[in-house]
Write a protein that holds these residues in place. Sequence first.
Motif, PDB file in Angstrom:
ATOM      1  N   ALA A 133       5.135  13.735   7.566  1.00 44.48           N
ATOM      2  CA  ALA A 133       4.513  15.057   7.560  1.00 44.48           C
ATOM      3  C   ALA A 133       4.333  15.522   6.129  1.00 44.48           C
ATOM      4  O   ALA A 133       5.204  15.312   5.285  1.00 44.48           O
ATOM      5  CB  ALA A 133       5.368  16.057   8.327  1.00 44.48           C
ATOM      6  N   LYS A 134       3.195  16.138   5.867  1.00 43.88           N
ATOM      7  CA  LYS A 134       2.979  16.680   4.522  1.00 43.88           C
ATOM      8  C   LYS A 134       4.010  17.754   4.196  1.00 43.88           C
ATOM      9  O   LYS A 134       4.372  17.942   3.043  1.00 43.88           O
ATOM     10  CB  LYS A 134       1.560  17.252   4.396  1.00 43.88           C
ATOM     11  N   ASN A 188       7.051  17.625   4.649  1.00 43.13           N
ATOM     12  CA  ASN A 188       8.283  17.029   4.130  1.00 43.13           C
ATOM     13  C   ASN A 188       8.366  17.136   2.608  1.00 43.13           C
ATOM     14  O   ASN A 188       9.454  17.124   2.047  1.00 43.13           O
ATOM     15  CB  ASN A 188       8.353  15.532   4.500  1.00 43.13           C
ATOM     16  N   ARG A 189       7.210  17.216   1.984  1.00 39.09           N
ATOM     17  CA  ARG A 189       7.176  17.283   0.524  1.00 39.09           C
ATOM     18  C   ARG A 189       7.105  18.754   0.115  1.00 39.09           C
ATOM     19  O   ARG A 189       6.033  19.351   0.060  1.00 39.09           O
ATOM     20  CB  ARG A 189       5.972  16.517  -0.013  1.00 39.09           C
ATOM     21  N   VAL A 190       8.259  19.296  -0.182  1.00 43.36           N
ATOM     22  CA  VAL A 190       8.381  20.723  -0.458  1.00 43.36           C
ATOM     23  C   VAL A 190       7.666  21.100  -1.749  1.00 43.36           C
ATOM     24  O   VAL A 190       6.923  22.081  -1.809  1.00 43.36           O
ATOM     25  CB  VAL A 190       9.872  21.129  -0.542  1.00 43.36           C
ATOM     26  N   THR A 191       7.913  20.311  -2.800  1.00 44.10           N
ATOM     27  CA  THR A 191       7.242  20.499  -4.087  1.00 44.10           C
ATOM     28  C   THR A 191       6.847  19.120  -4.601  1.00 44.10           C
ATOM     29  O   THR A 191       7.082  18.116  -3.941  1.00 44.10           O
ATOM     30  CB  THR A 191       8.170  21.170  -5.134  1.00 44.10           C
ATOM     31  N   GLN A 192       6.279  19.073  -5.792  1.00 41.78           N
ATOM     32  CA  GLN A 192       5.908  17.785  -6.398  1.00 41.78           C
ATOM     33  C   GLN A 192       7.115  16.854  -6.474  1.00 41.78           C
ATOM     34  O   GLN A 192       6.992  15.653  -6.279  1.00 41.78           O
ATOM     35  CB  GLN A 192       5.340  18.027  -7.806  1.00 41.78           C
ATOM     36  N   ALA A 193       8.307  17.413  -6.743  1.00 41.88           N
ATOM     37  CA  ALA A 193       9.493  16.580  -6.989  1.00 41.88           C
ATOM     38  C   ALA A 193      10.515  16.603  -5.859  1.00 41.88           C
ATOM     39  O   ALA A 193      11.436  15.802  -5.858  1.00 41.88           O
ATOM     40  CB  ALA A 193      10.169  17.019  -8.281  1.00 41.88           C
ATOM     41  N   THR A 194      10.363  17.516  -4.907  1.00 36.77           N
ATOM     42  CA  THR A 194      11.403  17.671  -3.894  1.00 36.77           C
ATOM     43  C   THR A 194      10.924  17.253  -2.509  1.00 36.77           C
ATOM     44  O   THR A 194       9.910  17.737  -2.016  1.00 36.77           O
ATOM     45  CB  THR A 194      11.869  19.143  -3.830  1.00 36.77           C
ATOM     46  N   PHE A 195      11.702  16.347  -1.879  1.00 37.79           N
ATOM     47  CA  PHE A 195      11.425  15.900  -0.521  1.00 37.79           C
ATOM     48  C   PHE A 195      12.503  16.478   0.379  1.00 37.79           C
ATOM     49  O   PHE A 195      13.692  16.401   0.077  1.00 37.79           O
ATOM     50  CB  PHE A 195      11.455  14.364  -0.443  1.00 37.79           C
ATOM     51  N   ALA A 196      12.100  17.065   1.505  1.00 39.57           N
ATOM     52  CA  ALA A 196      13.063  17.562   2.487  1.00 39.57           C
ATOM     53  C   ALA A 196      12.460  17.367   3.875  1.00 39.57           C
ATOM     54  O   ALA A 196      11.500  18.047   4.251  1.00 39.57           O
ATOM     55  CB  ALA A 196      13.385  19.029   2.246  1.00 39.57           C
ATOM     56  N   ASN A 250       0.864  -1.182   0.000  1.00 35.49           N
ATOM     57  CA  ASN A 250       0.000   0.000   0.000  1.00 35.49           C
ATOM     58  C   ASN A 250       0.906   1.239   0.000  1.00 35.49           C
ATOM     59  O   ASN A 250       1.647   1.460   0.959  1.00 35.49           O
ATOM     60  CB  ASN A 250      -0.893  -0.018   1.248  1.00 35.49           C
ATOM     61  N   PRO A 251       0.849   2.073  -1.043  1.00 34.56           N
ATOM     62  CA  PRO A 251       1.762   3.205  -1.129  1.00 34.56           C
ATOM     63  C   PRO A 251       1.311   4.441  -0.332  1.00 34.56           C
ATOM     64  O   PRO A 251       2.017   5.453  -0.323  1.00 34.56           O
ATOM     65  CB  PRO A 251       1.770   3.521  -2.626  1.00 34.56           C
ATOM     66  N   ALA A 252       0.191   4.336   0.370  1.00 31.97           N
ATOM     67  CA  ALA A 252      -0.339   5.500   1.091  1.00 31.97           C
ATOM     68  C   ALA A 252       0.698   6.055   2.064  1.00 31.97           C
ATOM     69  O   ALA A 252       1.264   5.321   2.871  1.00 31.97           O
ATOM     70  CB  ALA A 252      -1.612   5.114   1.837  1.00 31.97           C
ATOM     71  N   GLY A 253       0.960   7.344   1.951  1.00 31.97           N
ATOM     72  CA  GLY A 253       1.855   8.022   2.891  1.00 31.97           C
ATOM     73  C   GLY A 253       3.333   7.902   2.567  1.00 31.97           C
ATOM     74  O   GLY A 253       4.162   8.537   3.218  1.00 31.97           O
ATOM     75  N   THR A 254       3.690   7.094   1.568  1.00 32.01           N
ATOM     76  CA  THR A 254       5.116   6.878   1.301  1.00 32.01           C
ATOM     77  C   THR A 254       5.814   8.138   0.772  1.00 32.01           C
ATOM     78  O   THR A 254       7.021   8.262   0.937  1.00 32.01           O
ATOM     79  CB  THR A 254       5.335   5.718   0.307  1.00 32.01           C
ATOM     80  N   SER A 255       5.058   9.045   0.168  1.00 30.22           N
ATOM     81  CA  SER A 255       5.700  10.258  -0.348  1.00 30.22           C
ATOM     82  C   SER A 255       5.824  11.344   0.719  1.00 30.22           C
ATOM     83  O   SER A 255       6.442  12.374   0.494  1.00 30.22           O
ATOM     84  CB  SER A 255       4.950  10.791  -1.575  1.00 30.22           C
ATOM     85  N   HIS A 256       5.209  11.101   1.890  1.00 31.58           N
ATOM     86  CA  HIS A 256       5.311  12.068   2.991  1.00 31.58           C
ATOM     87  C   HIS A 256       6.163  11.533   4.144  1.00 31.58           C
ATOM     88  O   HIS A 256       6.330  12.198   5.160  1.00 31.58           O
ATOM     89  CB  HIS A 256       3.921  12.443   3.524  1.00 31.58           C
ATOM     90  N   THR A 257       6.683  10.308   3.976  1.00 36.23           N
ATOM     91  CA  THR A 257       7.468   9.656   5.032  1.00 36.23           C
ATOM     92  C   THR A 257       8.951   9.735   4.711  1.00 36.23           C
ATOM     93  O   THR A 257       9.379   9.401   3.605  1.00 36.23           O
ATOM     94  CB  THR A 257       7.056   8.172   5.155  1.00 36.23           C
ATOM     95  N   VAL A 267      11.529  17.675   7.550  1.00 37.39           N
ATOM     96  CA  VAL A 267      11.566  18.809   8.467  1.00 37.39           C
ATOM     97  C   VAL A 267      12.206  18.427   9.804  1.00 37.39           C
ATOM     98  O   VAL A 267      12.520  19.298  10.610  1.00 37.39           O
ATOM     99  CB  VAL A 267      10.150  19.395   8.706  1.00 37.39           C
ATOM    100  N   THR A 268      12.415  17.133  10.043  1.00 34.26           N
ATOM    101  CA  THR A 268      13.014  16.676  11.300  1.00 34.26           C
ATOM    102  C   THR A 268      14.512  16.449  11.182  1.00 34.26           C
ATOM    103  O   THR A 268      15.301  16.991  11.951  1.00 34.26           O
ATOM    104  CB  THR A 268      12.325  15.385  11.799  1.00 34.26           C
ATOM    105  N   CYS A 269      14.933  15.633  10.200  1.00 34.09           N
ATOM    106  CA  CYS A 269      16.359  15.276  10.120  1.00 34.09           C
ATOM    107  C   CYS A 269      17.099  15.961   8.980  1.00 34.09           C
ATOM    108  O   CYS A 269      18.323  15.858   8.884  1.00 34.09           O
ATOM    109  CB  CYS A 269      16.527  13.762  10.012  1.00 34.09           C
ATOM    110  N   GLY A 270      16.371  16.629   8.079  1.00 34.10           N
ATOM    111  CA  GLY A 270      17.023  17.352   6.994  1.00 34.10           C
ATOM    112  C   GLY A 270      17.318  16.515   5.761  1.00 34.10           C
ATOM    113  O   GLY A 270      17.871  17.030   4.783  1.00 34.10           O
ATOM    114  N   HIS A 271      16.960  15.227   5.785  1.00 33.28           N
ATOM    115  CA  HIS A 271      17.182  14.371   4.610  1.00 33.28           C
ATOM    116  C   HIS A 271      16.502  14.990   3.392  1.00 33.28           C
ATOM    117  O   HIS A 271      15.330  15.326   3.427  1.00 33.28           O
ATOM    118  CB  HIS A 271      16.627  12.971   4.883  1.00 33.28           C
TER     119      HIS A 271
END
Length: 79
Positions: free
Chosen positions: A36-37, A39-47, A21-28, A49-53
Amino acid sequence: MFLQVLSHEAESAGRDLIAVNPAGTSHTCSRCGHVAKDNRVTQATFACVTCGHAANTDANAAVNILRAGLARRQAAPAA
Ligand SMILES: [Zn+2]
Protein backbone atom coordinates in the motif's frame (compact mmCIF):
# COMPACT_ATOMS: atom_id res chain seq x y z
CA MET A 1 26.10 -1.14 -19.85
CA PHE A 2 25.91 -0.56 -16.10
CA LEU A 3 24.75 -4.14 -15.49
CA GLN A 4 27.59 -5.49 -17.66
CA VAL A 5 30.18 -3.60 -15.60
CA LEU A 6 28.50 -4.59 -12.36
CA SER A 7 28.28 -8.23 -13.47
CA HIS A 8 32.01 -8.26 -14.27
CA GLU A 9 32.85 -6.67 -10.91
CA ALA A 10 30.66 -9.17 -9.07
CA GLU A 11 32.24 -12.09 -10.90
CA SER A 12 35.73 -10.77 -10.12
CA ALA A 13 34.78 -10.60 -6.45
CA GLY A 14 33.32 -14.12 -6.50
CA ARG A 15 29.79 -12.82 -6.04
CA ASP A 16 26.52 -13.45 -7.84
CA LEU A 17 24.63 -10.63 -9.52
CA ILE A 18 20.87 -11.10 -9.72
CA ALA A 19 18.86 -8.34 -11.40
CA VAL A 20 15.58 -7.56 -9.61
CA ASN A 21 12.74 -5.28 -10.68
CA PRO A 22 12.47 -2.84 -7.75
CA ALA A 23 8.91 -1.72 -8.62
CA GLY A 24 6.73 -1.63 -5.52
CA THR A 25 9.48 -2.64 -3.09
CA SER A 26 9.23 0.63 -1.17
CA HIS A 27 5.47 0.17 -0.66
CA THR A 28 5.63 -3.53 0.31
CA CYS A 29 5.94 -4.58 3.94
CA SER A 30 8.99 -6.82 4.35
CA ARG A 31 7.34 -8.50 7.34
CA CYS A 32 3.80 -9.33 6.18
CA GLY A 33 3.86 -8.57 2.44
CA HIS A 34 1.05 -6.00 2.54
CA VAL A 35 1.34 -3.55 -0.38
CA ALA A 36 0.00 0.00 0.00
CA LYS A 37 1.22 3.48 -0.77
CA ASP A 38 0.04 4.45 2.72
CA ASN A 39 2.77 2.20 4.16
CA ARG A 40 5.28 4.85 3.18
CA VAL A 41 4.62 7.58 5.71
CA THR A 42 7.39 9.90 4.49
CA GLN A 43 10.32 9.67 2.07
CA ALA A 44 12.37 7.92 4.79
CA THR A 45 9.80 6.30 7.06
CA PHE A 46 7.98 3.02 6.41
CA ALA A 47 5.10 1.96 8.67
CA CYS A 48 2.88 -0.94 7.61
CA VAL A 49 -0.80 -0.09 8.00
CA THR A 50 -1.62 -3.80 8.47
CA CYS A 51 0.95 -5.27 10.87
CA GLY A 52 2.60 -2.14 12.28
CA HIS A 53 6.12 -3.02 11.09
CA ALA A 54 8.18 0.20 11.17
CA ALA A 55 11.55 0.74 9.50
CA ASN A 56 13.60 3.03 7.36
CA THR A 57 12.03 2.93 3.88
CA ASP A 58 15.29 1.98 2.15
CA ALA A 59 16.06 -0.76 4.69
CA ASN A 60 12.56 -2.21 4.27
CA ALA A 61 12.89 -2.09 0.46
CA ALA A 62 16.35 -3.69 0.62
CA VAL A 63 14.90 -6.70 2.45
CA ASN A 64 12.23 -7.02 -0.26
CA ILE A 65 14.84 -6.78 -3.03
CA LEU A 66 17.08 -9.36 -1.33
CA ARG A 67 14.13 -11.71 -0.95
CA ALA A 68 13.19 -11.28 -4.63
CA GLY A 69 16.78 -11.96 -5.70
CA LEU A 70 17.03 -15.09 -3.57
CA ALA A 71 13.70 -16.31 -4.98
CA ARG A 72 15.01 -15.79 -8.53
CA ARG A 73 18.19 -17.69 -7.67
CA GLN A 74 16.19 -20.62 -6.27
CA ALA A 75 13.95 -20.64 -9.35
CA ALA A 76 16.91 -20.68 -11.76
CA PRO A 77 17.83 -24.07 -13.20
CA ALA A 78 21.09 -25.53 -11.92
CA ALA A 79 24.05 -24.62 -14.11
ZN1 LIG B 1 3.15 -5.50 7.47
